[in-house]
Scaffold this motif. Structure first.
Motif, PDB file in Angstrom:
ATOM      1  N   THR A 208     -81.963 100.649 -70.844  1.00  0.00           N
ATOM      2  CA  THR A 208     -81.285  99.672 -71.895  1.00  0.00           C
ATOM      3  C   THR A 208     -81.974  99.912 -73.114  1.00  0.00           C
ATOM      4  O   THR A 208     -83.279  99.713 -73.024  1.00  0.00           O
ATOM      5  CB  THR A 208     -81.346  98.173 -71.462  1.00  0.00           C
ATOM      6  N   VAL A 209     -81.204  99.711 -74.152  1.00  0.00           N
ATOM      7  CA  VAL A 209     -81.759  99.899 -75.608  1.00  0.00           C
ATOM      8  C   VAL A 209     -82.052  98.434 -75.862  1.00  0.00           C
ATOM      9  O   VAL A 209     -81.100  97.709 -75.929  1.00  0.00           O
ATOM     10  CB  VAL A 209     -80.693 100.644 -76.500  1.00  0.00           C
ATOM     11  N   SER A 210     -83.156  97.987 -76.301  1.00  0.00           N
ATOM     12  CA  SER A 210     -83.465  96.684 -76.558  1.00  0.00           C
ATOM     13  C   SER A 210     -83.021  96.640 -78.025  1.00  0.00           C
ATOM     14  O   SER A 210     -82.751  97.319 -78.989  1.00  0.00           O
ATOM     15  CB  SER A 210     -85.076  96.445 -76.884  1.00  0.00           C
ATOM     16  N   PRO A 211     -83.063  95.208 -78.444  1.00  0.00           N
ATOM     17  CA  PRO A 211     -82.441  94.935 -79.955  1.00  0.00           C
ATOM     18  C   PRO A 211     -83.455  95.649 -80.990  1.00  0.00           C
ATOM     19  O   PRO A 211     -83.025  95.841 -82.135  1.00  0.00           O
ATOM     20  CB  PRO A 211     -82.773  93.451 -80.020  1.00  0.00           C
ATOM     21  N   LYS A 212     -84.668  95.863 -80.667  1.00  0.00           N
ATOM     22  CA  LYS A 212     -85.251  96.772 -81.460  1.00  0.00           C
ATOM     23  C   LYS A 212     -85.381  98.339 -81.464  1.00  0.00           C
ATOM     24  O   LYS A 212     -86.001  99.130 -81.800  1.00  0.00           O
ATOM     25  CB  LYS A 212     -86.888  96.419 -81.324  1.00  0.00           C
TER      26      LYS A 212
ATOM     27  N   GLN B 265     -85.600  99.762 -78.647  1.00  0.00           N
ATOM     28  CA  GLN B 265     -86.835 100.677 -77.740  1.00  0.00           C
ATOM     29  C   GLN B 265     -86.170 100.802 -76.625  1.00  0.00           C
ATOM     30  O   GLN B 265     -85.258  99.897 -75.998  1.00  0.00           O
ATOM     31  CB  GLN B 265     -87.918  99.550 -77.557  1.00  0.00           C
ATOM     32  N   VAL B 266     -86.755 101.587 -75.710  1.00  0.00           N
ATOM     33  CA  VAL B 266     -86.342 102.160 -74.323  1.00  0.00           C
ATOM     34  C   VAL B 266     -87.406 102.386 -73.532  1.00  0.00           C
ATOM     35  O   VAL B 266     -88.532 102.704 -73.897  1.00  0.00           O
ATOM     36  CB  VAL B 266     -85.370 103.650 -74.317  1.00  0.00           C
TER      37      VAL B 266
END
Length: 68
Positions: A5-9, A11-12
């Motif tokens: 999942t790609v974070s709101p920032k 990041q993975v």
């Protein structure tokens, strides 16, 4: 195939199995490439570690006569 999942920032987290298979270490650098519709991460290797990795490669190739 692992799904992340790609974070709101943006990041993975690279899954443990992949980190282990590629022998990735914390703080290690990776190159990030966009290829068509995907993202590829390529671990950066030191020059010392890369020394000799092409040893034994077949360099005999046919060339056009004007390229000799």
């Amino acid at each position: 195939m692992a799904v992340v999942t790609v974070s709101p920032k943006f990041q993975v987290v690279i899954p443990r199995e992949i980190r282990g298979a590629l022998r990735l270490e914390p703080g290690q650098k990776v190159q990030v490439l966009q290829y068509q519709n995907r993202v590829e991460f390529i671990p950066v290797q030191s020059r010392r570690k890369m020394r000799g990795f092409l040893q034994g490669i077949d360099t005999t190739i046919s060339r056009d006569e004007d390229r000799v």
